[in-house]
Structures are given as structure tokens and as C-alpha cells.
Design an enzyme around this catalytic site. Structure first.
Site, PDB file in Angstrom:
ATOM      1  N   ARG A  55      34.701  37.965  31.668  1.00 51.07           N
ATOM      2  CA  ARG A  55      35.167  39.110  30.863  1.00 51.07           C
ATOM      3  C   ARG A  55      36.684  39.009  30.796  1.00 51.07           C
ATOM      4  NH1 ARG A  55      33.459  45.377  31.438  1.00 51.07           N
ATOM      5  NH2 ARG A  55      31.655  44.483  30.353  1.00 51.07           N
ATOM      6  N   HIS A  99      30.004  41.429  23.071  1.00 50.21           N
ATOM      7  CA  HIS A  99      29.419  41.715  24.389  1.00 50.21           C
ATOM      8  C   HIS A  99      27.913  41.446  24.239  1.00 50.21           C
ATOM      9  CE1 HIS A  99      28.682  43.309  28.252  1.00 50.21           C
ATOM     10  NE2 HIS A  99      29.280  44.488  28.174  1.00 50.21           N
ATOM     11  N   ARG A 152      28.899  48.093  35.505  1.00 50.24           N
ATOM     12  CA  ARG A 152      27.547  47.694  35.145  1.00 50.24           C
ATOM     13  C   ARG A 152      27.379  46.185  34.962  1.00 50.24           C
ATOM     14  NH1 ARG A 152      28.287  52.887  33.752  1.00 50.24           N
ATOM     15  NH2 ARG A 152      30.358  52.082  33.405  1.00 50.24           N
ATOM     16  N   THR A 153      28.216  45.584  34.119  1.00 48.62           N
ATOM     17  CA  THR A 153      28.014  44.178  33.749  1.00 48.62           C
ATOM     18  C   THR A 153      28.200  43.274  34.962  1.00 48.62           C
ATOM     19  OG1 THR A 153      28.965  44.801  31.627  1.00 48.62           O
ATOM     20  CG2 THR A 153      28.656  42.450  32.033  1.00 48.62           C
ATOM     21  N   LYS A 198      50.170  35.127  41.201  1.00 48.10           N
ATOM     22  CA  LYS A 198      51.295  34.209  41.482  1.00 48.10           C
ATOM     23  C   LYS A 198      51.627  33.389  40.248  1.00 48.10           C
ATOM     24  CE  LYS A 198      49.395  33.614  46.125  1.00 48.10           C
ATOM     25  NZ  LYS A 198      48.627  32.645  46.919  1.00 48.10           N
TER      26      LYS A 198
END
Ligand code: CP
Length: 320
Positions: free
Chosen positions: A104, A132, A54-55, A82
Site C-alpha cells: 500500500r 484497491h 482491515r487490509t 534514514k
């Protein structure tokens, strides 16, 4: 305002202004061609170190509807594999010329850290179990859309409060907007300390249901659990799951909400998820307009908050 890191960056007045701005972008989203030139020439990058449906997609959709260019960073196919550090990664991305980083990360505080390394705007799309903020904004918008206002409403947040960034941002936003919040969970799914949280606490969902205007259900955040905090999911569902029988005991017109992703059959039954007062799809839909408002607020033309609504392209200038 340059960054959106915490819902507390906005406060009650800022949230109200943002929701009013969102009304304009809901209107834009309903047009035949839902696109305006507000952020033409700007670039927004999504930097997601944790999974999202969703976000991530709604920020990307929001940026595109504002005519911004978008870049997507996937940890799984990046040079993080890496050994590249977070700092080197964000400095590399900024060097390509970006105006906003939507981040996020599994660790609380990362969005704040990034603001010390880059000059562009940073938006917190979820940091560990901490915050959030755009979820809280879309939740406030959805409650306002259905109930008129949050003031005086009784909102029960139910479930894994301990690990939930949604619960924390929602609690702060709902209280700032004048709602009364009750956290409902077994003791093991509550934070060890609730000092300063302006909320009531209950371990008895059935006692809270008759006075709840909104029941906000949370997923068990098993990715953040390091020990068994409940005897079994079955026992949790028996005590805290939203079944059709429990939904029938809510006041008429009470809303049932969930940030997604849902675990049907655990915190919410499939039958309840399909009820007319379960507004979970409305939350997703509103997420796009709310994130358009956030991107416009941070990147749009440098107007003050009070002038932003008037600065949004109107039917004359923006309608297709
Ligand atoms: N509500 C929410 O943050 O959903 P995603 O994890 O799918 O982005």
C-alpha cells in the site's frame, strides 16, 4: 497469474472464478481450526506506506490461515526514516526470500513500479487514489452473498469519488459483473473527467435511493484533499449523509455498505451503521477469505484458474 495490480487484471470471468474460490476459503474459515497447508513454505510480506487496519490485518490472517510465513514492514520503524528509497527497500526485502509483496502506498502506480524491480508476486493493497482491487473483490463477494448476483442490480456509490481508490476499483468490478452503477456526489467530489466510466452520475442522493439495491458510502478522504471541496462537513451530511430517515426510503432488503473506516455522523449515522441491512462487518469478514483466495491464486501450486477450486485442500486433506 503472477500479480494482482488492478481489478481489470481479472475481468468479469476472473472475478467470478475468484468468488467461487472464495466460497471454499469461507468454508475453511468456519472450521474449528481454520488453517490449511496450501502455502506452506511461502513467505508473504506486508509493505504498508499508508495506514491500514482491515487490509493489513486481513492479508496477514489470510496468509497465516494458508500456512504461509508472514513479515510485516512498518515505515515508522524502518530505514525509510534514514532515507532508504522504495527501490532499495523492496530489493532488500526480496533478498530475504519472499514470494509475495502486499503493498500500500500513497502514490498511484507504485505496485506496477515494484513489479519491474522484483521477481516475486506483487499485490496492490491500495495505491493513492487509483485502485484497491481486493476491496472490490470482497465487496462483490458480499453483494453476491446477500443478493445472489450482481447482474442487473443498481448500485449507488456515494461520496468522495474523486479521491477514492475504492470507488474506482468497485465501479470497474461492479460493471464487469453486470451491475448498473450510479455515482452520487457533489460536482467537486467527482473526478474532473469521467470519460469512459460506464456509469450514471447524480448529485441528488434522495432521487437515487428508491431504486438502489445497494448504497455504498465513502469516507471523505481528507488526507488526499489539498483544498476545501465542500462548504462544511455539516452541509455534506445534510445532502449526502445516510441517516435513518434516508435508509427508510430504500427498497426492502437494500444493502448499506462502507469500506471502512467509517466517520459516524458524517457519511453514515451510528444508527444506520447498526441496521441489519448494513453489512459492513460482513465485508470485513469476507475480506479474509477473499484474500486467502487471492494469495492461493497467485502462489498456490501453479494450477490454472479453472483447476484452482479442485486444488484447494478438501475436508479429507485439510480439515482439522
Ligand atoms: N477498507 C480499507 O482499505 O480499510 P483499511 O484502510 O483499514 O485497510
Amino acid at each position: 497469474m503472477k500479480h494482482l495490480l488492478s481489478i481489470e487484471d481479472l475481468g468479469g470471468d476472473g472475478i467470478t472464478a475468484l468468488l467461487e474460490l472464495t466460497d471454499r476459503f469461507v468454508e475453511v474459515s468456519e472450521r474449528r481450526i481454520p488453517k490449511v497447508p496450501a502455502l506452506l513454505g511461502k513467505t508473504v510480506v506486508s509493505l504498508f506506506y499508508e495506514d491500514s487496519t482491515r487490509t493489513r490485518l486481513s492479508f496477514e490472517t489470510a496468509a497465516k490461515r494458508l500456512s504461509a510465513d508472514t513479515m510485516n514492514f512498518s515505515v515508522g520503524t524502518s530505514s525509510v526514516n534514514k532515507g532508504e528509497s522504495l527501490r532499495d527497500t523492496v530489493e532488500t526485502i526480496e533478498a530475504m526470500g519472499v514470494d509475495a509483496i502486499v503493498v500500500r502506498h500513497g502514490s498511484a502506480g507504485v505496485p506496477w513500479q515494484i513489479t519491474g524491480w522484483v521477481d516475486c508476486s506483487v499485490i496492490n493493497a491500495g495505491d493513492g487514489g487509483h485502485e484497491h482491487p481486493t476491496q472490490a473483490l470482497l465487496d462483490c463477494y458480499t453483494i453476491r452473498q446477500h443478493c445472489g448476483s450482481l447482474r442487473g442490480r443498481h448500485i449507488a456509490i456515494v461520496g468522495d469519488i474523486k479521491h477514492s481508490r475504492v470507488a474506482r476499483s468497485d465501479m470497474l468490478a461492479f460493471v464487469a459483473m453486470g451491475a448498473e452503477v450510479t455515482l452520487v456526489a457533489p460536482q467537486t467530489l467527482l473526478p474532473a473527467r469521467l470519460d469512459g466510466w460506464p456509469v450514471k452520475v447524480s448529485h441528488d442522493l434522495d432521487a437515487v435511493l428508491p431504486t438502489a439495491d445497494v448504497v455504498y458510502l465513502l469516507r471523505m478522504q481528507r488526507e488526499r484533499m489539498h483544498e476545501m471541496l465542500i462548504p462544511s462537513l455539516r452541509e455534506y451530511t445534510t445532502c449526502y449523509g445516510m441517516t435513518a430517515e434516508r435508509a427508510a426510503r430504500l427498497p426492502k432488503n437494500a444493502l448499506i455498505m462502507h469500506p471502512g473506516p467509517m466517520n459516524r455522523g458524517v457519511e453514515i449515522s451510528a444508527e444506520v451503521a447498526g441496521l441489519v441491512n448494513a453489512v459492513i462487518i460482513d465485508q470485513v469478514k469476507n475480506g479474509v477469505a477473499v484474500r486467502m483466495a487471492v494469495l492461493f491464486l497467485l502462489l498456490g501450486s501453479g494450477y490454472g484458474l479453472a483447476n484452482i477450486v479442485d486444488a484447494v485442500p478438501t475436508a479429507e486433506g485439510g480439515r482439522q
